[in-house]
Design an enzyme around this catalytic site. Structure first.
Site, mmCIF file in Angstrom:
data_model
loop_
_atom_site.group_PDB
_atom_site.id
_atom_site.type_symbol
_atom_site.label_atom_id
_atom_site.label_comp_id
_atom_site.label_asym_id
_atom_site.label_seq_id
_atom_site.Cartn_x
_atom_site.Cartn_y
_atom_site.Cartn_z
ATOM 1 N N GLY A 96 102.979 65.909 -87.805
ATOM 2 C CA GLY A 96 103.215 66.673 -89.029
ATOM 3 C C GLY A 96 104.601 66.564 -89.625
ATOM 4 N N GLY A 97 105.286 65.465 -89.382
ATOM 5 C CA GLY A 97 106.617 65.284 -89.960
ATOM 6 C C GLY A 97 106.612 65.302 -91.478
ATOM 7 C CG ASP A 156 97.083 60.677 -85.978
ATOM 8 O OD1 ASP A 156 98.094 60.318 -86.597
ATOM 9 O OD2 ASP A 156 96.778 60.229 -84.856
ATOM 10 C CB ILE A 166 92.119 55.580 -92.143
ATOM 11 C CG1 ILE A 166 93.331 56.424 -91.720
ATOM 12 C CG2 ILE A 166 92.107 55.348 -93.655
ATOM 13 C CD1 ILE A 166 93.467 57.743 -92.413
ATOM 14 C CD GLU A 167 89.527 52.171 -89.099
ATOM 15 O OE1 GLU A 167 89.606 51.664 -87.953
ATOM 16 O OE2 GLU A 167 90.448 52.812 -89.647
ATOM 17 C CB SER A 193 103.702 57.535 -90.881
ATOM 18 O OG SER A 193 104.616 56.887 -90.044
ATOM 19 C CB CYS A 246 105.347 51.243 -86.284
ATOM 20 S SG CYS A 246 105.646 51.992 -84.669
ATOM 21 C CB SER A 252 107.775 61.861 -84.965
ATOM 22 O OG SER A 252 107.655 62.746 -86.053
#
Length: 352
Positions: free
Chosen positions: A12-13, A32, A55-56, A74, A77, A333
């Site tokens: 939740g950043g 998420d 998401i997909e 976000s 990564c 985060s």
């Protein structure tokens, strides 16, 4: 009221950044696939609808129903980190991002007016980055790109990240800039708020100790330009819960392994190295260690790392979350203050 979708929401950043900026908003969904991150999120924001799914896996009609004004995201990564395999779009962890760029955004009738994206430094060289820019240009988004670190603003933590803010224009845009900026303006209002949240603390300076006059060099800032006066720099001491903490001290075996490979700082330091998700598990390259006034070496606590990430003081980890899990979540985060600055600029809010 701004309708917000928080994608790849983590702990939740982005949500905290919205609060920092004082926007009138409603988070219509936080999404998420990490159930541990979602547990932490729900503990801090119990009224937000959380979706524990990919998401997909969300169909187009749901995105239409949401009718979001802004996407905050976000994406994972790992496909772009220097330590990873750098498989880019071939890494399955980019599937959600690809789905957004190739399926949802092109077909969505109610496209978001604004987009804010954060990722690791290095994303800017990826195929995923090029897909992002191509998609935004196709659908008339004006965007700006940044490489920013909290240390540029006097916050003593190096956490260089790639950021993009985008706004859809009514008319077609003929010129797009590929420039990635390493400085940003319009942050004074938020900086005053952070200084109020983490005011300078007095500390006792022993006769035999020394004041660390740390130079903020390229080694720490990765060539990012310092944007404030030197007298505004904050110290590690401002973010500590306490100087001593025996529960987080290294034992003799750990000290023998750590002392030759770790960055060890004191309460007077004006910088610390980036904390990664492996902090507390490995030593080299995972974040700074702290030397107390009694000359003990300890880890920074999860709460202290959250402070350096500028999370609000009432942010917490539920009791069932282990220390190792908290370190891992914080390592993935973002810095709340830096995202807040980008939101200030995205919405062109005044610094006064």
């Amino acid at each position: 009221m701004l309708r917000v979708l928080e994608l790849f929401s983590g702990i939740g950043g982005m949500h905290c950044a919205l609060d920092l900026v004082d926007l009138n908003y409603e988070i219509i969904a936080a999404i998420d696939i990490n159930p541990i991150a979602n547990l932490v999120y729900s503990s801090n924001f119990p009224n937000v609808p959380i979706m524990n799914r990919t998401i997909e896996g969300i169909p187009l009609n749901q995105w239409e129903k949401w009718h979001a004004d802004i996407w905050l995201m976000s994406p994972p990564c790992q496909p772009f980190t220097r330590q990873g395999k750098q498989e880019d779009l071939n890494d399955r962890r980019t599937n959600g991002f690809i789905y957004l760029m190739k399926t949802i955004l092109p077909q969505l009738q109610s496209k978001p007016k604004y987009i804010l994206l954060e990722n690791v430094s290095g994303f800017e060289y990826s195929q995923a980055h090029q897909l992002l820019l191509n998609t935004l240009e196709t659908y008339n988004y004006y965007y700006q790109q940044y490489l920013l670190s909290p240390i540029q603003f006097g916050i003593p933590n190096s956490r260089l990240r790639y950021y993009l803010i985008a706004k859809q224009e009514e008319k077609s845009i003929d010129i797009h800039s590929s420039l990635i900026q390493t400085r940003i303006s319009n942050f004074e209002r938020l900086y005053k708020k952070i200084r109020q949240q983490f005011p300078s603390k007095e500390f006792f300076l022993e006769e035999n100790s020394f004041y660390e006059n740390d130079q903020i060099t390229n080694k720490c800032s990765h060539s990012s330009e310092i944007l404030i006066d030197s007298n505004q720099l904050m110290l590690i001491n401002d973010f500590l819960i306490s100087n001593e903490n025996s529960n987080f001290e290294l034992d003799e075996k750990q000290l023998k392994r750590a002392l030759h490979v770790c960055d060890i700082i004191t309460c007077h330091a004006k910088r610390s190295f980036c904390f990664t998700k492996s902090y507390g598990k490995y030593f080299e390259g995972t974040g700074s260690l702290f030397r107390t006034l009694s000359n003990r070496i300890r880890y920074f606590t999860p709460q202290e790392i959250a402070n350096l990430h500028c999370f609000p003081l009432n942010y917490h980890f539920p009791e069932q979350i282990t220390i190792r899990q908290a370190y891992s979540l914080l390592g993935n985060s973002l810095n709340v203050f830096v995202v807040g600055v980008l939101l200030e600029n995205l919405f062109e809010r005044s610094s006064t």
